[in-house]
Design a protein around this motif. Structure first.
Motif, mmCIF file in Angstrom:
data_model
loop_
_atom_site.group_PDB
_atom_site.id
_atom_site.type_symbol
_atom_site.label_atom_id
_atom_site.label_comp_id
_atom_site.label_asym_id
_atom_site.label_seq_id
_atom_site.Cartn_x
_atom_site.Cartn_y
_atom_site.Cartn_z
ATOM 1 N N ALA A 15 0.005 8.169 5.378
ATOM 2 C CA ALA A 15 0.154 7.111 4.516
ATOM 3 C C ALA A 15 0.849 5.737 5.061
ATOM 4 O O ALA A 15 0.642 4.902 4.502
ATOM 5 C CB ALA A 15 0.505 7.385 3.131
ATOM 6 N N TYR A 45 1.381 3.921 -3.040
ATOM 7 C CA TYR A 45 1.222 5.309 -2.688
ATOM 8 C C TYR A 45 2.382 6.369 -3.191
ATOM 9 O O TYR A 45 2.178 7.257 -3.988
ATOM 10 C CB TYR A 45 0.983 5.786 -1.167
ATOM 11 C CG TYR A 45 1.209 7.051 -0.884
ATOM 12 C CD1 TYR A 45 0.078 7.913 -1.302
ATOM 13 C CD2 TYR A 45 2.280 7.480 -0.165
ATOM 14 C CE1 TYR A 45 0.079 9.409 -0.659
ATOM 15 C CE2 TYR A 45 2.393 8.776 -0.019
ATOM 16 C CZ TYR A 45 1.334 9.749 0.082
ATOM 17 O OH TYR A 45 1.650 10.946 0.392
ATOM 18 N N HIS A 100 0.926 -1.185 0.152
ATOM 19 C CA HIS A 100 0.049 -0.026 -0.057
ATOM 20 C C HIS A 100 0.679 1.225 -0.079
ATOM 21 O O HIS A 100 0.707 2.107 -0.670
ATOM 22 C CB HIS A 100 -0.937 0.138 1.147
ATOM 23 C CG HIS A 100 -1.667 1.155 1.158
ATOM 24 N ND1 HIS A 100 -2.574 1.541 0.547
ATOM 25 C CD2 HIS A 100 -1.502 2.315 2.077
ATOM 26 C CE1 HIS A 100 -3.314 2.771 0.975
ATOM 27 N NE2 HIS A 100 -2.492 3.259 2.040
ATOM 28 N N GLN A 101 1.908 1.436 0.800
ATOM 29 C CA GLN A 101 2.667 2.581 0.960
ATOM 30 C C GLN A 101 3.534 2.644 -0.361
ATOM 31 O O GLN A 101 3.783 3.516 -0.665
ATOM 32 C CB GLN A 101 3.699 2.452 2.336
ATOM 33 C CG GLN A 101 3.093 2.399 3.542
ATOM 34 C CD GLN A 101 2.066 1.420 3.918
ATOM 35 O OE1 GLN A 101 2.281 0.076 3.642
ATOM 36 N NE2 GLN A 101 1.125 1.533 4.945
#
Length: 286
Positions: free
Chosen positions: A226, A189, A185-186
């Motif tokens: 985030a 991002y 996810h990071q």
């Protein structure tokens, strides 16, 4: 894994101004501030990891402002002890298999030349550091080092505010759970940010070059929100800032110059805000 306090003071860059002329300071565009309380004045420089040759105007401002100081301080001394990570990053699983195909392809292209290891073996935490630093120029000699050399050449001593003992007492690196949480996810991002802004390290350099400090702070806070881990661990946290404030309040000289990482100074919990709550009047200098 070893790191120094300076090695991970991440991001930033340069502004061209005619010789002898400072950039116009405003609330959102300054890297020098003045903090005043009673008869004390502390001029403060917020530095980033950046080559001094790229920010010659900032160097000039720093040398000029430091010449006015009776006492000069920084957060820790140049020979502060190494800060160790106890976590074995090799035990953290690689992030590449968990990424969507497009992100995985982009990551291979971006990181392969910079990683020093096959990208398919790298955990998300290491990949995040590579993406955050991408686009930065070699940073030695750094802007703060050149200004400090100027201070020393004038015969002034630079005193650390934080002792080695206090530094080690509050040092706490990100733990295994935190590092493992930097996953697909990071990285997705950060890759999307890269598509929007270009290489993130280079973009942050440009912001610093133009002294657009509010945008630097906003982007950093967004990145942390985030879930991208700050590699400074506890040295970016409230305990370190509170200890700095305690030491700043002990400064007795009338004219002072303080050099600190920009990330420690700015934001809602930054040292400048803490100083305001302690009665200091903060104004921008340059």
């Amino acid at each position: 894994m070893h790191l120094t306090r300076r090695q991970f003071a991440i991001m930033a860059f340069a502004l061209t101004v005619r010789a002898g002329q400072s950039a116009a300071a405003s609330e959102d565009k300054a890297v020098f501030w003045q903090a005043s309380l009673a008869d004390r004045s502390i001029n403060i420089f917020g530095y980033e990891r950046i080559n001094a040759a790229l920010v010659s105007d900032i160097v000039r401002d720093g040398e000029r402002i430091s010449d006015q100081a009776m006492s000069v301080y920084t957060d820790i001394g140049p020979n502060a002890p190494h800060l160790k990570y106890s976590t074995n990053l090799k035990q953290v699983p690689p992030v590449l298999p968990d990424l969507p195909p497009t992100d995985a392809e982009d990551l291979r292209r971006i990181v392969s030349a910079a990683a020093g290891a096959p990208v398919d073996r790298l955990p998300g935490y290491v990949v995040s550091l590579l993406l955050m630093g991408e686009g930065q120029h070699p940073w030695a000699p750094s802007v703060e080092a050149v200004i400090m050399d100027h201070v020393r050449s004038s015969g002034k001593q630079i005193s650390p505010l934080i002792s080695d003992t206090d530094l080690m007492s509050i040092w706490s690196p990100p733990d295994s759970f935190t590092l493992e949480a930097v996953g697909a996810h990071q990285i997705t991002y950060l890759l999307e940010k890269r598509r929007q802004l270009g290489p993130i390290g280079g973009y942050m350099e440009t912001l610093y070059e133009q002294r657009r400090v509010s945008e630097i702070t906003q982007l950093r806070e967004e990145i942390l929100k985030a879930g991208v881990v700050n590699p400074l661990g506890s040295l970016a946290g409230p305990q370190f800032k509170a200890l700095l404030l305690k030491q700043v309040l002990k400064i007795e000289a009338m004219q002072n110059f303080l050099l600190l990482p920009l990330a420690i100074l700015l934001g809602n919990n930054g040292l400048l805000e803490l100083m305001k709550t302690s009665g200091f009047q903060i104004t921008t200098l340059a």
